[in-house]
Design a protein around this motif. Structure first.
Motif, PDB file in Angstrom:
ATOM      1  N   LYS A 103      -9.786  -0.725  13.609  1.00 43.01           N
ATOM      2  CA  LYS A 103      -9.340  -2.112  13.488  1.00 43.01           C
ATOM      3  C   LYS A 103      -8.646  -2.333  12.150  1.00 43.01           C
ATOM      4  O   LYS A 103      -9.048  -1.785  11.124  1.00 43.01           O
ATOM      5  N   ALA A 104      -7.594  -3.143  12.186  1.00 42.98           N
ATOM      6  CA  ALA A 104      -6.933  -3.526  10.944  1.00 42.98           C
ATOM      7  C   ALA A 104      -7.828  -4.480  10.163  1.00 42.98           C
ATOM      8  O   ALA A 104      -8.537  -5.301  10.743  1.00 42.98           O
ATOM      9  N   HIS A 105      -7.799  -4.372   8.842  1.00 43.58           N
ATOM     10  CA  HIS A 105      -8.619  -5.233   7.978  1.00 43.58           C
ATOM     11  C   HIS A 105      -7.776  -6.311   7.299  1.00 43.58           C
ATOM     12  O   HIS A 105      -8.044  -7.502   7.418  1.00 43.58           O
ATOM     13  N   LYS A 106      -6.730  -5.880   6.587  1.00 43.35           N
ATOM     14  CA  LYS A 106      -5.830  -6.812   5.912  1.00 43.35           C
ATOM     15  C   LYS A 106      -4.382  -6.353   6.106  1.00 43.35           C
ATOM     16  O   LYS A 106      -4.117  -5.190   6.407  1.00 43.35           O
ATOM     17  N   VAL A 107      -3.460  -7.294   5.903  1.00 47.16           N
ATOM     18  CA  VAL A 107      -2.036  -7.007   6.042  1.00 47.16           C
ATOM     19  C   VAL A 107      -1.279  -7.587   4.858  1.00 47.16           C
ATOM     20  O   VAL A 107      -1.594  -8.685   4.385  1.00 47.16           O
ATOM     21  N   ALA A 108      -0.276  -6.853   4.364  1.00 46.30           N
ATOM     22  CA  ALA A 108       0.647  -7.364   3.356  1.00 46.30           C
ATOM     23  C   ALA A 108       2.064  -7.179   3.884  1.00 46.30           C
ATOM     24  O   ALA A 108       2.452  -6.077   4.278  1.00 46.30           O
ATOM     25  N   THR A 109       2.828  -8.277   3.912  1.00 48.24           N
ATOM     26  CA  THR A 109       4.217  -8.255   4.378  1.00 48.24           C
ATOM     27  C   THR A 109       5.134  -8.620   3.215  1.00 48.24           C
ATOM     28  O   THR A 109       4.816  -9.518   2.429  1.00 48.24           O
ATOM     29  N   HIS A 110       6.252  -7.940   3.104  1.00 46.95           N
ATOM     30  CA  HIS A 110       7.172  -8.223   2.001  1.00 46.95           C
ATOM     31  C   HIS A 110       7.578  -9.690   2.021  1.00 46.95           C
ATOM     32  O   HIS A 110       7.941 -10.244   3.060  1.00 46.95           O
ATOM     33  N   TYR A 261      16.911   2.194   8.575  1.00 43.98           N
ATOM     34  CA  TYR A 261      15.637   2.528   7.943  1.00 43.98           C
ATOM     35  C   TYR A 261      15.540   1.832   6.593  1.00 43.98           C
ATOM     36  O   TYR A 261      16.534   1.696   5.875  1.00 43.98           O
ATOM     37  N   MET A 262      14.325   1.397   6.244  1.00 49.23           N
ATOM     38  CA  MET A 262      14.061   0.931   4.889  1.00 49.23           C
ATOM     39  C   MET A 262      13.863   2.149   3.979  1.00 49.23           C
ATOM     40  O   MET A 262      13.159   3.089   4.345  1.00 49.23           O
ATOM     41  N   ASN A 263      14.494   2.130   2.803  1.00 48.63           N
ATOM     42  CA  ASN A 263      14.391   3.223   1.842  1.00 48.63           C
ATOM     43  C   ASN A 263      13.114   3.041   1.014  1.00 48.63           C
ATOM     44  O   ASN A 263      13.038   2.164   0.157  1.00 48.63           O
ATOM     45  N   VAL A 264      12.112   3.860   1.252  1.00 46.80           N
ATOM     46  CA  VAL A 264      10.799   3.697   0.622  1.00 46.80           C
ATOM     47  C   VAL A 264      10.882   3.744  -0.900  1.00 46.80           C
ATOM     48  O   VAL A 264      10.139   3.041  -1.599  1.00 46.80           O
ATOM     49  N   ILE A 265      11.779   4.545  -1.441  1.00 50.63           N
ATOM     50  CA  ILE A 265      11.901   4.647  -2.901  1.00 50.63           C
ATOM     51  C   ILE A 265      12.125   3.274  -3.528  1.00 50.63           C
ATOM     52  O   ILE A 265      11.545   2.936  -4.569  1.00 50.63           O
ATOM     53  N   LYS A 266      12.963   2.471  -2.892  1.00 50.24           N
ATOM     54  CA  LYS A 266      13.299   1.155  -3.427  1.00 50.24           C
ATOM     55  C   LYS A 266      12.151   0.154  -3.287  1.00 50.24           C
ATOM     56  O   LYS A 266      12.178  -0.922  -3.896  1.00 50.24           O
ATOM     57  N   TYR A 267      11.150   0.503  -2.484  1.00 51.18           N
ATOM     58  CA  TYR A 267       9.997  -0.383  -2.278  1.00 51.18           C
ATOM     59  C   TYR A 267       8.718   0.202  -2.856  1.00 51.18           C
ATOM     60  O   TYR A 267       7.631  -0.307  -2.612  1.00 51.18           O
ATOM     61  N   ARG A 268       8.848   1.258  -3.642  1.00 45.02           N
ATOM     62  CA  ARG A 268       7.672   1.948  -4.176  1.00 45.02           C
ATOM     63  C   ARG A 268       6.805   1.020  -5.031  1.00 45.02           C
ATOM     64  O   ARG A 268       5.566   1.022  -4.916  1.00 45.02           O
ATOM     65  N   GLN A 269       7.442   0.233  -5.889  1.00 47.89           N
ATOM     66  CA  GLN A 269       6.663  -0.670  -6.733  1.00 47.89           C
ATOM     67  C   GLN A 269       5.922  -1.709  -5.895  1.00 47.89           C
ATOM     68  O   GLN A 269       4.756  -2.013  -6.158  1.00 47.89           O
ATOM     69  N   TRP A 270       6.594  -2.249  -4.878  1.00 48.31           N
ATOM     70  CA  TRP A 270       5.953  -3.224  -3.987  1.00 48.31           C
ATOM     71  C   TRP A 270       4.766  -2.582  -3.265  1.00 48.31           C
ATOM     72  O   TRP A 270       3.697  -3.184  -3.141  1.00 48.31           O
ATOM     73  N   ILE A 271       4.947  -1.361  -2.810  1.00 47.79           N
ATOM     74  CA  ILE A 271       3.877  -0.649  -2.103  1.00 47.79           C
ATOM     75  C   ILE A 271       2.684  -0.419  -3.030  1.00 47.79           C
ATOM     76  O   ILE A 271       1.531  -0.658  -2.653  1.00 47.79           O
ATOM     77  N   ASP A 272       2.944   0.032  -4.248  1.00 46.84           N
ATOM     78  CA  ASP A 272       1.867   0.284  -5.207  1.00 46.84           C
ATOM     79  C   ASP A 272       1.098  -0.998  -5.531  1.00 46.84           C
ATOM     80  O   ASP A 272      -0.140  -1.020  -5.540  1.00 46.84           O
ATOM     81  N   ASP A 273       1.834  -2.073  -5.792  1.00 43.79           N
ATOM     82  CA  ASP A 273       1.200  -3.329  -6.162  1.00 43.79           C
ATOM     83  C   ASP A 273       0.332  -3.888  -5.027  1.00 43.79           C
ATOM     84  O   ASP A 273      -0.799  -4.358  -5.255  1.00 43.79           O
ATOM     85  N   ASN A 274       0.851  -3.836  -3.807  1.00 39.79           N
ATOM     86  CA  ASN A 274       0.128  -4.423  -2.683  1.00 39.79           C
ATOM     87  C   ASN A 274      -0.972  -3.512  -2.148  1.00 39.79           C
ATOM     88  O   ASN A 274      -1.923  -3.999  -1.542  1.00 39.79           O
ATOM     89  N   SER A 275      -0.843  -2.230  -2.375  1.00 41.64           N
ATOM     90  CA  SER A 275      -1.921  -1.306  -2.003  1.00 41.64           C
ATOM     91  C   SER A 275      -3.202  -1.650  -2.757  1.00 41.64           C
ATOM     92  O   SER A 275      -4.303  -1.636  -2.201  1.00 41.64           O
ATOM     93  N   LYS A 276      -3.064  -1.978  -4.039  1.00 39.40           N
ATOM     94  CA  LYS A 276      -4.220  -2.325  -4.856  1.00 39.40           C
ATOM     95  C   LYS A 276      -4.886  -3.611  -4.350  1.00 39.40           C
ATOM     96  O   LYS A 276      -6.107  -3.758  -4.394  1.00 39.40           O
TER      97      LYS A 276
END
Length: 279
Positions: A103-110, A261-276
């Motif tokens: 089951k999904a617990h939480k979601v973060a959307t740009h 496709y979304m380029n993950v490199i350009k969203y790396r900071q967003w991914i790191d911040d929201n992962s936490k």
């Protein structure tokens, strides 16, 4: 001789697939799948990275990629109204009942996600789980700004989507829900490099249900997720009359033009911040 210049309409279509398969597509042999790819076997390492995401309220599904034991990277349009309605199915053929459910617990959307925008989509999201992914799954590596991604590089696309974008009978599922993969080539990038594009006119690419799926590259002995499948795009030629547009679309294979496709490199900071925030 003068050449007649036609104006075309650009259509961007998100790639989540209907769980009820109201829209269905023409048959293509199972061994030429994802579009023009291969069914992923259990002993293929790709099978350890990818998960099917099912949105219960809308009965639609997408694809996601594991980036930590409890985090999945996918497209923003795949997460519906939030974690409560999402089921995560780990397996090669989930719609046939072959899966481990989480089951999904939480979601973060740009926060700047634009569903219908073809150039500034920011179509990226994260899903967290309360418990670890199944033991036989492993996370992909995220690229940083030094990762050597560029035009003409080949990557592997993986997803649970259809194998054709051409409509046929309502009960034809077009192989949906079975994990497949195919090698694709980056055609070009958007001006801000947040997106890269694939030419699918050779009959290879992604289709409905592959949305959120990873673009995979192996580099220095590690497997990276460098892109997130967002949409297919196609054109209606200007010479097609308004009264003929519907018929033209019905007869067209919508997954044999281009994809985004979304380029993950350009969203790396967003991914790191929201992962936490999610863990």
């Amino acid at each position: 001789m003068k050449t007649k210049l036609y104006v075309s309409s650009l259509i961007v279509l998100i790639l989540s697939a209907c769980g009820g398969y109201e829209a269905s597509y023409s048959p293509v042999p199972d061994d030429t799948a994802i579009v023009g790819g291969t069914v992923t076997a259990k002993d293929n390492i790709i099978s350890q990275y990818v998960v099917l995401i099912y949105d219960n309220p809308t009965k639609t599904y997408c694809t996601g990629a594991l980036i930590s034991k409890r985090l999945i990277l996918t497209a923003a349009h795949c997460v519906g109204k939030g974690a409560e309605g999402l089921t995560l199915a780990f397996g090669l053929n989930p719609l046939a009942g072959q899966y481990v459910m989480k089951k999904a617990h939480k979601v973060a959307t740009h926060d700047k996600y634009k569903k219908l925008n073809s150039t500034e989509r920011n179509d990226i999201a994260l899903i967290s789980m309360k418990e670890d992914a199944p033991a036989f799954y492993r996370p992909l590596t995220l690229p940083d700004s030094k990762f050597p991604i560029s035009k003409d590089l080949i990557f592997t696309a993986a997803g649970y989507g259809r194998i054709s974008g051409k409509k046929t009978s309502a009960d034809d599922t077009q192989g949906s829900g079975k994990l497949r993969h195919v090698d694709l080539t980056i055609s070009h990038f958007s001006s801000d490099e947040t997106q890269f594009y694939i030419n699918q006119e050779d009959g290879k690419g992604i289709c409905n249900g592959d949305s959120g799926g990873p673009a995979l590259m192996r580099y220095s002995g590690k497997d990276y997720v460098v892109g997130v499948a967002s949409a297919i795009s196609w054109t209606v030629p200007g010479e097609v009359k308004a009264s003929q547009k519907s018929q033209y679309i019905d007869n067209k294979d919508l997954c044999k033009d281009k994809s985004i496709y979304m380029n993950v490199i350009k969203y790396r900071q967003w991914i790191d911040d929201n992962s936490k925030k999610l863990l």
